[in-house]
Design an enzyme around this catalytic site. Structure first.
Site, PDB file in Angstrom:
ATOM      1  N   ASP A   1       4.673   1.577  -5.535  1.00 53.58           N
ATOM      2  CA  ASP A   1       3.425   2.262  -5.227  1.00 53.58           C
ATOM      3  C   ASP A   1       3.328   2.374  -3.714  1.00 53.58           C
ATOM      4  O   ASP A   1       3.234   1.363  -3.007  1.00 53.58           O
ATOM      5  CB  ASP A   1       2.235   1.474  -5.786  1.00 53.58           C
ATOM      6  CG  ASP A   1       0.927   2.252  -5.674  1.00 53.58           C
ATOM      7  OD1 ASP A   1       0.931   3.349  -5.087  1.00 53.58           O
ATOM      8  OD2 ASP A   1      -0.099   1.752  -6.188  1.00 53.58           O
TER       9      ASP A   1
ATOM     10  N   LYS B   1      -7.744   5.224 -14.491  1.00 54.92           N
ATOM     11  CA  LYS B   1      -8.542   4.056 -14.095  1.00 54.92           C
ATOM     12  C   LYS B   1     -10.000   4.368 -14.408  1.00 54.92           C
ATOM     13  O   LYS B   1     -10.499   5.429 -13.992  1.00 54.92           O
ATOM     14  CB  LYS B   1      -8.395   3.769 -12.591  1.00 54.92           C
ATOM     15  CG  LYS B   1      -6.986   3.389 -12.174  1.00 54.92           C
ATOM     16  CD  LYS B   1      -6.850   2.977 -10.717  1.00 54.92           C
ATOM     17  CE  LYS B   1      -5.373   2.713 -10.399  1.00 54.92           C
ATOM     18  NZ  LYS B   1      -5.122   2.373  -8.993  1.00 54.92           N
TER      19      LYS B   1
ATOM     20  N   LYS C   1       5.906  -3.906 -10.272  1.00 51.35           N
ATOM     21  CA  LYS C   1       5.540  -2.807  -9.356  1.00 51.35           C
ATOM     22  C   LYS C   1       5.532  -3.380  -7.947  1.00 51.35           C
ATOM     23  O   LYS C   1       4.947  -4.444  -7.707  1.00 51.35           O
ATOM     24  CB  LYS C   1       4.164  -2.285  -9.777  1.00 51.35           C
ATOM     25  CG  LYS C   1       3.345  -1.567  -8.717  1.00 51.35           C
ATOM     26  CD  LYS C   1       2.258  -0.731  -9.395  1.00 51.35           C
ATOM     27  CE  LYS C   1       1.033  -0.547  -8.518  1.00 51.35           C
ATOM     28  NZ  LYS C   1       0.066   0.399  -9.104  1.00 51.35           N
TER      29      LYS C   1
ATOM     30  N   LYS D   1       4.472  -2.994  -4.004  1.00 52.07           N
ATOM     31  CA  LYS D   1       3.558  -2.269  -3.125  1.00 52.07           C
ATOM     32  C   LYS D   1       4.287  -2.067  -1.811  1.00 52.07           C
ATOM     33  O   LYS D   1       4.631  -3.043  -1.119  1.00 52.07           O
ATOM     34  CB  LYS D   1       2.293  -3.080  -2.879  1.00 52.07           C
ATOM     35  CG  LYS D   1       1.519  -3.424  -4.130  1.00 52.07           C
ATOM     36  CD  LYS D   1       1.014  -2.228  -4.863  1.00 52.07           C
ATOM     37  CE  LYS D   1      -0.316  -1.753  -4.343  1.00 52.07           C
ATOM     38  NZ  LYS D   1      -0.894  -0.709  -5.232  1.00 52.07           N
TER      39      LYS D   1
ATOM     40  N   HIS E   1      -2.193 -10.412  -1.063  1.00 45.65           N
ATOM     41  CA  HIS E   1      -1.681  -9.262  -1.802  1.00 45.65           C
ATOM     42  C   HIS E   1      -1.624  -8.089  -0.812  1.00 45.65           C
ATOM     43  O   HIS E   1      -2.655  -7.595  -0.360  1.00 45.65           O
ATOM     44  CB  HIS E   1      -2.648  -8.967  -2.962  1.00 45.65           C
ATOM     45  CG  HIS E   1      -2.079  -8.127  -4.048  1.00 45.65           C
ATOM     46  ND1 HIS E   1      -1.050  -8.540  -4.848  1.00 45.65           N
ATOM     47  CD2 HIS E   1      -2.411  -6.878  -4.472  1.00 45.65           C
ATOM     48  CE1 HIS E   1      -0.760  -7.588  -5.730  1.00 45.65           C
ATOM     49  NE2 HIS E   1      -1.575  -6.576  -5.511  1.00 45.65           N
TER      50      HIS E   1
ATOM     51  N   GLU F   1       4.889   5.900  -7.337  1.00 43.87           N
ATOM     52  CA  GLU F   1       3.436   6.148  -7.444  1.00 43.87           C
ATOM     53  C   GLU F   1       2.848   6.614  -6.112  1.00 43.87           C
ATOM     54  O   GLU F   1       3.081   5.988  -5.078  1.00 43.87           O
ATOM     55  CB  GLU F   1       2.778   4.840  -7.921  1.00 43.87           C
ATOM     56  CG  GLU F   1       1.283   4.916  -8.068  1.00 43.87           C
ATOM     57  CD  GLU F   1       0.716   3.648  -8.722  1.00 43.87           C
ATOM     58  OE1 GLU F   1       1.482   2.842  -9.309  1.00 43.87           O
ATOM     59  OE2 GLU F   1      -0.510   3.460  -8.638  1.00 43.87           O
TER      60      GLU F   1
ATOM     61  N   GLU G   1      -1.185  -1.875 -15.979  1.00 39.58           N
ATOM     62  CA  GLU G   1      -1.115  -2.893 -14.917  1.00 39.58           C
ATOM     63  C   GLU G   1      -2.404  -3.713 -14.934  1.00 39.58           C
ATOM     64  O   GLU G   1      -2.922  -4.054 -13.880  1.00 39.58           O
ATOM     65  CB  GLU G   1      -0.886  -2.220 -13.566  1.00 39.58           C
ATOM     66  CG  GLU G   1      -1.950  -1.168 -13.239  1.00 39.58           C
ATOM     67  CD  GLU G   1      -1.769  -0.461 -11.902  1.00 39.58           C
ATOM     68  OE1 GLU G   1      -0.692  -0.533 -11.307  1.00 39.58           O
ATOM     69  OE2 GLU G   1      -2.750   0.171 -11.459  1.00 39.58           O
TER      70      GLU G   1
ATOM     71  N   ASP H   1      -1.895   8.812  -8.506  1.00 44.47           N
ATOM     72  CA  ASP H   1      -2.931   7.773  -8.626  1.00 44.47           C
ATOM     73  C   ASP H   1      -4.175   8.197  -7.836  1.00 44.47           C
ATOM     74  O   ASP H   1      -5.069   8.823  -8.399  1.00 44.47           O
ATOM     75  CB  ASP H   1      -2.397   6.406  -8.184  1.00 44.47           C
ATOM     76  CG  ASP H   1      -3.429   5.307  -8.379  1.00 44.47           C
ATOM     77  OD1 ASP H   1      -4.458   5.569  -9.038  1.00 44.47           O
ATOM     78  OD2 ASP H   1      -3.247   4.171  -7.879  1.00 44.47           O
TER      79      ASP H   1
HETATM   80  C1  MUC Z   1      -3.159   0.834  -6.920  1.00 47.69           C
HETATM   81  O1  MUC Z   1      -3.170   1.651  -6.010  1.00 47.69           O
HETATM   82  O2  MUC Z   1      -2.520   1.133  -7.901  1.00 47.69           O
HETATM   83  C2  MUC Z   1      -2.877  -1.648  -8.701  1.00 47.69           C
HETATM   84  C3  MUC Z   1      -2.032  -2.713  -8.718  1.00 47.69           C
HETATM   85  C4  MUC Z   1      -2.047  -3.294  -7.464  1.00 47.69           C
HETATM   86  O3  MUC Z   1      -1.415  -4.253  -7.058  1.00 47.69           O
HETATM   87  O4  MUC Z   1      -2.884  -2.582  -6.679  1.00 47.69           O
HETATM   88  C5  MUC Z   1      -3.548  -1.634  -7.456  1.00 47.69           C
HETATM   89  C6  MUC Z   1      -3.962  -0.419  -6.789  1.00 47.69           C
HETATM   90 MG    MG Z   2      -1.696   2.987  -7.090  1.00 50.68          MG
END
Ligand code: MUC
Ligand code: MG
Length: 373
Positions: free
Chosen positions: A198, A273, A167, A169, A22, A224, A327, A249
């Protein structure tokens, strides 16, 4: 009659492999380490909690190992002998004596709420005032590190109806490469899925200005944390500059951050969170500030396993609107689980367990199997 007291607290490091690597801007995860908390009370009730972060110390200031050490050394001695039925008083005592350590505090508060819910025969959401919903929308994060593999993963999840929002990354590659990756995925999925990104703080503000314009053009639904978490004013400037919503975030932890960000509209959306805020009650205070400022809500994760994700879900289920969904897919990223009661994910949502407390039961054999030796 005397109230039951807290007799013993155990913090257990548990390592579970992820189903695939990941990729985030600050780390690549191949496993997740959870700190599982077992809180034993004098009436025979056990509460469970989870304190989990991402990538050791690469995401935040608490590592799994520091959380275990601090729970064993500082939290447990403060809590043993305290009234197990008064969660506010126990957390006030912790707050008075322990600075920071919000993720560990969240895990402890979760265990206290789970124990008290089991004691009274009600869910954690009921202890928080009552759930408005028993299901929550859940997206999936595409982060295999490969554009084609991400498209295939999304196509499969759309086909089986498990998720309809994805989402991505980004930020771990040069901005041009990240943008090309996002645009290719959005083009492949079209109107069949919402796509959010994000950046996990990877861009400076000027890079963010150029890059968000391109992402907006590509049809991305939400951006994000594009810039470093300390730059609150930058987040406000970007929020004002673009139509595509910007989400805070990492910039947002507790209600003090929420107040400061809300005052300057540093974000159209707040990522809630429980770990960042230091627990379930505290995350609801952040939500209240967002609601007062007409900032939308999103239910975030620190990629917790089932215990942390379900604790988050109980808190989020008490909110009137979670316009950007959640999420809370953490359990699905792991190859196995340490609870007997698996959570159901279908129709792009999670069914929140409804039994007493969190509605979960630890699988002690699995816990022992994955416990760090
Ligand atoms: C984050 O920064 O949001 C949330 C989903 C994911 O894949 O990583 C997290 C952390
Ligand atoms: Mg995030």
């Amino acid at each position: 009659m005397n109230n039951p007291i807290i007799e013993k607290i155990e913090a257990i490091l548990v390592d579970l492999p992820t189903i695939r690597p990941h990729h985030l801007s600050m780390t690549v995860m191949k496993k997740q380490t959870m700190v599982i908390i077992r809180l034993f009370c004098s009436d025979g009730i056990e509460g469970i909690g989870e304190a989990t972060t991402i990538g050791g110390l690469s995401y935040g200031e608490e590592s799994p190992e520091s959380m275990k050490l601090n729970i064993d050394t500082y939290f447990a001695p403060l809590l043993v002998g305290q009234d197990a039925t008064n969660i506010h008083k126990a957390m006030f005592w912790i707050e008075k004596n322990i600075k920071g350590n919000r993720i560990a505090k969240s895990g402890i508060e979760t265990a206290l709420l789970d124990a008290h819910g089991k004691r009274l025969g009600v869910s954690v959401a009921t202890l928080l005032g009552g759930a408005i919903t028993e299901t929550l929308p859940v997206l999936w994060t595409l982060a295999s590190g490969n554009t084609q593999q991400d498209i295939e993963e999304a196509e499969y999840l759309l086909a089986i109806g498990r998720h309809t929002t994805f989402k991505l990354k980004i930020g771990w590659q040069a901005p041009e490469i990240s943008i090309a990756h996002v645009a290719a995925i959005k083009k492949a999925l079209g109107d069949r899925a919402k796509v959010t990104v994000d950046v996990n703080q990877a861009w400076d503000e000027s890079t963010a200005k150029i890059s968000i314009a391109k992402l907006q053009e590509a049809g991305i639904d939400l951006i994000e944390q594009p810039i470093v978490k300390e730059n609150f004013e930058g987040l406000a400037r970007l929020t004002k500059m673009f139509t595509v919503p910007i989400m805070a975030d990492e910039a947002l932890n507790d209600s003090t951050d929420a107040y400061k960000l809300a005052k300057i509209r540093g974000g159209d959306v707040f990522a809630l969170k429980i770990g960042k805020s230091g627990g379930l009650h505290n995350v609801l205070k952040v939500a209240a500030i967002a609601e007062a400022a007409d900032i939308s809500l999103y239910g975030g994760t620190l990629l917790e396993g089932t215990i942390g994700s379900v604790a988050s879900a109980h808190a989020f289920s008490t909110l009137k609107t979670m316009s950007w969904g959640t999420e809370l897919f953490g359990p699905l990223l792991l190859t196995d689980d340490i609870v007997k009661t698996k959570v159901t994910f279908s129709n792009a949502s999670m069914k929140i367990p409804q039994g007493p407390g969190l509605g979960l039961e630890l699988d002690l054999e699995k816990l022992n199997q994955y416990k760090r030796k």
